[in-house]
Motif scaffolding. Structure first.
Motif, mmCIF file in Angstrom:
data_model
loop_
_atom_site.group_PDB
_atom_site.id
_atom_site.type_symbol
_atom_site.label_atom_id
_atom_site.label_comp_id
_atom_site.label_asym_id
_atom_site.label_seq_id
_atom_site.Cartn_x
_atom_site.Cartn_y
_atom_site.Cartn_z
ATOM 1 N N MET A 46 0.841 -1.186 0.000
ATOM 2 C CA MET A 46 0.000 0.000 0.000
ATOM 3 C C MET A 46 0.878 1.238 0.000
ATOM 4 S SD MET A 46 -2.903 -1.114 2.782
ATOM 5 C CE MET A 46 -1.672 -1.354 4.060
ATOM 6 N N GLN A 47 0.335 2.328 -0.515
ATOM 7 C CA GLN A 47 1.083 3.571 -0.520
ATOM 8 C C GLN A 47 1.355 4.026 0.897
ATOM 9 O OE1 GLN A 47 -0.755 7.230 -2.129
ATOM 10 N NE2 GLN A 47 1.102 7.429 -3.365
ATOM 11 N N GLY A 48 0.356 3.950 1.756
ATOM 12 C CA GLY A 48 0.568 4.261 3.159
ATOM 13 C C GLY A 48 0.720 5.741 3.439
ATOM 14 N N ALA A 49 0.829 6.052 4.721
ATOM 15 C CA ALA A 49 0.833 7.437 5.179
ATOM 16 C C ALA A 49 2.138 8.162 4.916
ATOM 17 C CB ALA A 49 0.507 7.480 6.671
ATOM 18 N N CYS A 50 3.175 7.449 4.505
ATOM 19 C CA CYS A 50 4.446 8.097 4.167
ATOM 20 C C CYS A 50 4.551 8.425 2.688
ATOM 21 C CB CYS A 50 5.629 7.214 4.583
ATOM 22 S SG CYS A 50 5.861 7.094 6.374
ATOM 23 N N GLY A 51 3.639 7.858 1.885
ATOM 24 C CA GLY A 51 3.634 8.149 0.465
ATOM 25 C C GLY A 51 4.476 7.224 -0.377
ATOM 26 N N TYR A 52 5.155 6.250 0.241
ATOM 27 C CA TYR A 52 5.953 5.307 -0.538
ATOM 28 C C TYR A 52 5.023 4.420 -1.354
ATOM 29 C CZ TYR A 52 9.414 6.740 2.958
ATOM 30 O OH TYR A 52 10.233 7.475 3.764
ATOM 31 N N GLY A 53 5.527 3.935 -2.467
ATOM 32 C CA GLY A 53 4.723 3.087 -3.335
ATOM 33 C C GLY A 53 5.009 1.619 -3.105
ATOM 34 N N ASP A 54 5.519 0.934 -4.120
ATOM 35 C CA ASP A 54 5.853 -0.479 -4.001
ATOM 36 C C ASP A 54 7.113 -0.610 -3.161
ATOM 37 O OD1 ASP A 54 6.895 -3.109 -4.443
ATOM 38 O OD2 ASP A 54 5.655 -3.260 -6.249
ATOM 39 N N LEU A 55 6.966 -1.098 -1.943
ATOM 40 C CA LEU A 55 8.094 -1.137 -1.010
ATOM 41 C C LEU A 55 9.205 -2.067 -1.464
ATOM 42 C CD1 LEU A 55 6.145 -1.120 2.385
ATOM 43 C CD2 LEU A 55 7.240 0.802 1.224
ATOM 44 N N HIS A 56 8.858 -3.073 -2.246
ATOM 45 C CA HIS A 56 9.887 -3.973 -2.780
ATOM 46 C C HIS A 56 10.705 -3.259 -3.854
ATOM 47 C CE1 HIS A 56 8.570 -7.539 -0.627
ATOM 48 N NE2 HIS A 56 7.325 -7.201 -0.903
ATOM 49 N N GLN A 58 11.064 -0.141 -4.255
ATOM 50 C CA GLN A 58 11.757 1.022 -3.699
ATOM 51 C C GLN A 58 12.866 0.646 -2.724
ATOM 52 O OE1 GLN A 58 8.519 3.444 -2.216
ATOM 53 N NE2 GLN A 58 8.137 4.334 -4.223
ATOM 54 N N GLY A 59 13.073 -0.660 -2.531
ATOM 55 C CA GLY A 59 14.203 -1.115 -1.736
ATOM 56 C C GLY A 59 13.950 -1.322 -0.268
ATOM 57 N N TYR A 60 12.703 -1.152 0.177
ATOM 58 C CA TYR A 60 12.409 -1.314 1.602
ATOM 59 C C TYR A 60 12.054 -2.754 1.961
ATOM 60 C CZ TYR A 60 12.305 3.775 1.659
ATOM 61 O OH TYR A 60 12.647 5.100 1.542
ATOM 62 N N GLY A 61 11.514 -3.492 1.012
ATOM 63 C CA GLY A 61 11.174 -4.888 1.255
ATOM 64 C C GLY A 61 10.165 -5.047 2.385
ATOM 65 N N LEU A 62 10.383 -6.078 3.202
ATOM 66 C CA LEU A 62 9.488 -6.352 4.329
ATOM 67 C C LEU A 62 10.080 -5.868 5.652
ATOM 68 C CD1 LEU A 62 8.335 -9.965 3.382
ATOM 69 C CD2 LEU A 62 7.116 -7.808 3.023
ATOM 70 N N GLU A 63 11.243 -5.228 5.592
ATOM 71 C CA GLU A 63 11.880 -4.714 6.815
ATOM 72 C C GLU A 63 11.322 -3.322 7.101
ATOM 73 O OE1 GLU A 63 13.899 -6.018 4.214
ATOM 74 O OE2 GLU A 63 13.662 -7.942 5.223
ATOM 75 N N THR A 64 10.007 -3.286 7.346
ATOM 76 C CA THR A 64 9.314 -2.012 7.521
ATOM 77 C C THR A 64 8.364 -2.090 8.711
ATOM 78 O OG1 THR A 64 7.542 -2.693 6.019
ATOM 79 C CG2 THR A 64 9.416 -1.518 5.050
ATOM 80 N N ALA A 65 7.843 -0.933 9.097
ATOM 81 C CA ALA A 65 6.879 -0.887 10.195
ATOM 82 C C ALA A 65 5.984 0.329 10.055
ATOM 83 C CB ALA A 65 7.589 -0.852 11.541
ATOM 84 N N ALA A 66 4.752 0.174 10.551
ATOM 85 C CA ALA A 66 3.852 1.306 10.736
ATOM 86 C C ALA A 66 3.999 1.764 12.184
ATOM 87 C CB ALA A 66 2.410 0.894 10.451
ATOM 88 N N LEU A 67 4.113 3.066 12.402
ATOM 89 C CA LEU A 67 4.379 3.614 13.725
ATOM 90 C C LEU A 67 3.124 4.228 14.327
ATOM 91 C CD1 LEU A 67 7.251 3.196 12.631
ATOM 92 C CD2 LEU A 67 7.864 5.440 13.573
ATOM 93 N N SER A 68 3.004 4.123 15.635
ATOM 94 C CA SER A 68 1.896 4.748 16.337
ATOM 95 C C SER A 68 2.062 6.265 16.356
ATOM 96 C CB SER A 68 1.798 4.218 17.767
ATOM 97 O OG SER A 68 2.963 4.557 18.507
ATOM 98 N N THR A 69 1.006 6.966 16.750
ATOM 99 C CA THR A 69 1.013 8.427 16.778
ATOM 100 C C THR A 69 2.204 8.981 17.545
ATOM 101 O OG1 THR A 69 -1.410 8.466 16.656
ATOM 102 C CG2 THR A 69 -0.320 10.464 17.440
ATOM 103 N N ALA A 70 2.531 8.339 18.676
ATOM 104 C CA ALA A 70 3.608 8.830 19.534
ATOM 105 C C ALA A 70 4.967 8.800 18.847
ATOM 106 C CB ALA A 70 3.662 8.009 20.821
ATOM 107 N N LEU A 71 5.138 7.949 17.830
ATOM 108 C CA LEU A 71 6.411 7.836 17.109
ATOM 109 C C LEU A 71 6.361 8.459 15.717
ATOM 110 C CD1 LEU A 71 7.294 4.122 18.005
ATOM 111 C CD2 LEU A 71 8.413 6.171 18.902
ATOM 112 N N PHE A 72 5.182 8.490 15.109
ATOM 113 C CA PHE A 72 5.041 8.899 13.709
ATOM 114 C C PHE A 72 5.341 10.384 13.486
ATOM 115 C CE2 PHE A 72 2.360 9.831 9.894
ATOM 116 C CZ PHE A 72 3.011 8.988 9.005
ATOM 117 N N ASN A 73 5.000 11.203 14.446
ATOM 118 C CA ASN A 73 5.290 12.642 14.396
ATOM 119 C C ASN A 73 4.728 13.291 13.142
ATOM 120 O OD1 ASN A 73 6.310 15.091 15.304
ATOM 121 N ND2 ASN A 73 8.381 14.720 14.548
ATOM 122 N N ASP A 74 3.473 12.975 12.834
ATOM 123 C CA ASP A 74 2.775 13.570 11.694
ATOM 124 C C ASP A 74 3.516 13.353 10.381
ATOM 125 O OD1 ASP A 74 0.604 14.926 10.540
ATOM 126 O OD2 ASP A 74 1.664 16.857 10.629
ATOM 127 N N GLY A 75 4.267 12.249 10.285
ATOM 128 C CA GLY A 75 4.946 11.902 9.045
ATOM 129 C C GLY A 75 6.399 12.321 8.974
#
Length: 251
Positions: A46-56, A58-75
């Motif tokens: 998914m594009q997700g809240a950071c705006g990245y597209g195909d994570l594979h 784009q080089g991110y693969g599966l080594e990724t995470a969605a962060l809670s509000t306390a860590l995300f800092n509005d992006g």
């Protein structure tokens, strides 16, 4: 002569202290929790809240995470890298640690309290991991585990990528594959016929300008958290088109 031993002792303490500072991680280890989403394929891309597209791609693969509000800092945390390890739960924890990049937002679930499913509710610090990453540090049946996390440098292949989107009246540039600290806090763009233009953050790591730049070669200045800047001169040729991606220098 009476004080030489004292001075030697003080110097030894100072050397030991300096070594400990050099060896210490810059952010220290902090407590949080982690869950997982999807299946072993990592779920849908998914594009997700950071705006990245195909994570594979784009080089991110599966080594990724969605962060809670306390860590995300509005992006503004998008692109930051973390080392995470399970702790204090011997029944479910596995040894070792993982490294991930922040690529999405884990929204609050206000219908549930934070200890009954509202894992990403403020002020809770939480990482929602792709299943393959979660299973490297914890057992599947755990569901949710306590973790320790720390910021680490991002190691990326190639240079910073600039994906150009928008229209002749409005340009949106996705900045990704950023090394070093990883998360971008400022972007400037320069056409071959302009001075440096300040871009504003639209959302995630998408940066925008209303200046018309078609028919010009483009340069970028990217600044990450902590103040380091890298300048990529004329990385976009004059015949660029919307939808294309170009590669600049790296931190």
């Amino acid at each position: 002569m009476c004080c030489s031993g004292y001075l030697v002792g003080i110097m030894a303490i100072m050397v030991a202290f300096s070594a400990s500072v050099v060896d210490a991680k810059p952010y220290g280890w902090l407590a949080a929790h982690a869950t997982f989403y999807g299946d072993m394929s990592g779920g849908e891309t998914m594009q997700g809240a950071c705006g990245y597209g195909d994570l594979h791609k784009q080089g991110y693969g599966l080594e990724t995470a969605a962060l809670s509000t306390a860590l995300f800092n509005d992006g503004l945390t998008c692109g930051a890298c973390y080392e995470i390890k399970c702790y204090n739960d011997p029944k479910w924890c596995k040894p070792g640690s993982i490294r991930i990049t922040a690529t999405n937002f884990c929204p609050p679930n206000w219908a549930l309290p934070s200890d009954q499913g509202g894992w990403c509710n403020p002020p809770r610090k939480h990482f929602d991991l792709a299943m393959p990453s979660f299973l490297k540090i914890a057992e599947y049946r755990a569901g949710i585990v306590p973790v320790l996390y720390t910021r680490v440098p991002c190691v990326k292949n190639g240079g910073i990528k600039f994906e150009i989107k928008g229209n002749p009246y409005w340009m949106l540039v996705l900045v990704y594959n950023v090394g070093g600290v990883g998360n971008v806090v400022d972007v400037k763009i320069k056409g071959s016929n302009t001075n440096w233009i300040q871009m504003s953050r639209n959302w995630g790591q998408n940066w925008q300008t209303g200046v018309k730049l078609q028919g010009q070669s483009l340069s970028f200045r990217v600044t990450t958290q902590g103040g380091k800047t890298v300048q990529s001169d004329n990385v976009v040729p004059t015949n660029w088109q919307f939808g294309q991606t170009f590669e600049g220098k790296q931190f």
